[in-house]
Design a protein around this motif. Sequence first.
Motif, short mmCIF file in Angstrom:
data_model
loop_
_atom_site.label_atom_id
_atom_site.label_comp_id
_atom_site.label_asym_id
_atom_site.label_seq_id
_atom_site.Cartn_x
_atom_site.Cartn_y
_atom_site.Cartn_z
N LEU A 19 -6.10 -27.42 -50.33
CA LEU A 19 -7.34 -26.70 -50.62
C LEU A 19 -8.56 -27.55 -50.28
O LEU A 19 -9.60 -27.01 -49.87
N GLY A 20 -8.46 -28.87 -50.44
CA GLY A 20 -9.58 -29.72 -50.11
C GLY A 20 -9.94 -29.65 -48.63
O GLY A 20 -11.11 -29.58 -48.26
N CYS A 21 -8.92 -29.65 -47.76
CA CYS A 21 -9.19 -29.57 -46.32
C CYS A 21 -9.76 -28.21 -45.94
O CYS A 21 -10.69 -28.12 -45.13
N TRP A 22 -9.22 -27.14 -46.53
CA TRP A 22 -9.77 -25.80 -46.24
C TRP A 22 -11.19 -25.70 -46.76
O TRP A 22 -12.04 -25.05 -46.15
N SER A 23 -11.47 -26.38 -47.87
CA SER A 23 -12.84 -26.42 -48.38
C SER A 23 -13.75 -27.19 -47.43
O SER A 23 -14.90 -26.80 -47.20
N GLU A 24 -13.25 -28.30 -46.88
CA GLU A 24 -14.02 -29.06 -45.90
C GLU A 24 -14.37 -28.21 -44.69
O GLU A 24 -15.44 -28.38 -44.08
N MET A 25 -13.47 -27.30 -44.31
CA MET A 25 -13.72 -26.41 -43.17
C MET A 25 -14.82 -25.39 -43.44
O MET A 25 -15.39 -24.84 -42.50
N GLY A 26 -15.07 -25.12 -44.74
CA GLY A 26 -15.92 -24.00 -45.08
C GLY A 26 -15.22 -22.68 -44.83
O GLY A 26 -15.87 -21.65 -44.55
N ALA A 27 -13.89 -22.68 -44.92
CA ALA A 27 -13.09 -21.50 -44.61
C ALA A 27 -13.24 -20.43 -45.69
O ALA A 27 -13.61 -20.71 -46.83
N ASP A 28 -12.92 -19.22 -45.32
CA ASP A 28 -12.86 -18.10 -46.25
C ASP A 28 -11.52 -18.20 -46.99
O ASP A 28 -10.51 -17.65 -46.54
N LEU A 29 -11.53 -18.91 -48.11
CA LEU A 29 -10.27 -19.20 -48.82
C LEU A 29 -9.52 -17.93 -49.23
O LEU A 29 -8.30 -17.86 -49.07
#
Length: 355
Positions: free
Chosen positions: A245-255
């Motif tokens: 989740l940290g990496c997806w958060s770094e991406m600014g992704a639509d979680l």
Amino acid sequence: MPVDEDSDPIPISSDTRMRVGLGQFMEPTEERLRFIKQLGVNDVLLNLYQYSSNYEHMPDGERMPLSRTGEWSVDDLTTLRERVENAGLRLNAIENVPVSFYGDVMMGGPERDDQLRRLKDRVRNMGAADIPHFGYHWAPAGVWRTGNDTVRGGASVSAFDAEAADESLTHGREYTESEMWENYEYFLREMIPVAEEAGVKLCLHPSDPPMERLGGVPQIARNFENFKRAMDLVPSDNHGLDLCLGCWSEMGADLPAVIRYFGERDELFYVHFRDVEGTIPTFKETFVDEGNYDAYEVLKLLDEVGFDGMMIPDHTPHVEGDSDWEHRGRSFTVGYLRGMLKAMRSERTERELRA
């Protein structure tokens, strides 16, 4: 028999609900295993290629705890699993590949096929030893950080700022996107049939940080569309995500979109539960309750899509009196996750009673 303490007693061996795990160290000492059990956690993840003061980043011929042969034999892995089980815990996953993979398997180097042969043997041995998950990444540049920062109370965290990143080439030249995808597809076509036969699930971790390019190398595991492509290259029930989740958060992704998409495809195998402040090109780690996303909403969404795996704390802040394993920072995340799980299950029970 050890039980899950969140609700009705369920034997560890048959508990397949979403649950909290802990680990990311190399040596499962009695002290660490007792600590994990004392936190109310039943699942353990071992990080057998992690750097420490006692181990260099391992070249081929890499060692593991308890190894008598220098290889991950079935006996070695079974002994490792039994050590964890003797503490009333379950060895759920092993993650990370030898650093030598960065130059040969990922970059198409001369030792690629020999290294893949060794990895195939180890995946087969994991299956024979009843260890179900193998986590890996496809980031030849490794995990990049450019410094440290602080969060609440002065807790120390790692940080990344692309402007401060070293721009020198990590592998001698610039590589193309197509080269990296070709090497990755070769890896999957070699490894997935072995994983299927062994009954082991391969779990892909995102690039960290998920920049387009680092050290002259494209980071293909950097965004939603690339993960879709990665999962479709060689479709298999034994290939999915280590959802960091940290990496997806770094991406600014639509979680929510990410979780729904891969959750509905049953491709969420386990979760690194952490968060950051900011997104690429600049971010820093933080406590799980203070990052970019709402941790409780993410937890409920994982439940909604039927995720039934392990969640572990990952990259926690270094708090006062912490160890090099950051056991105090990790224990905060464990308690936070267990509290959210209990609240979520209570809410569900209340809804069912009202229905």
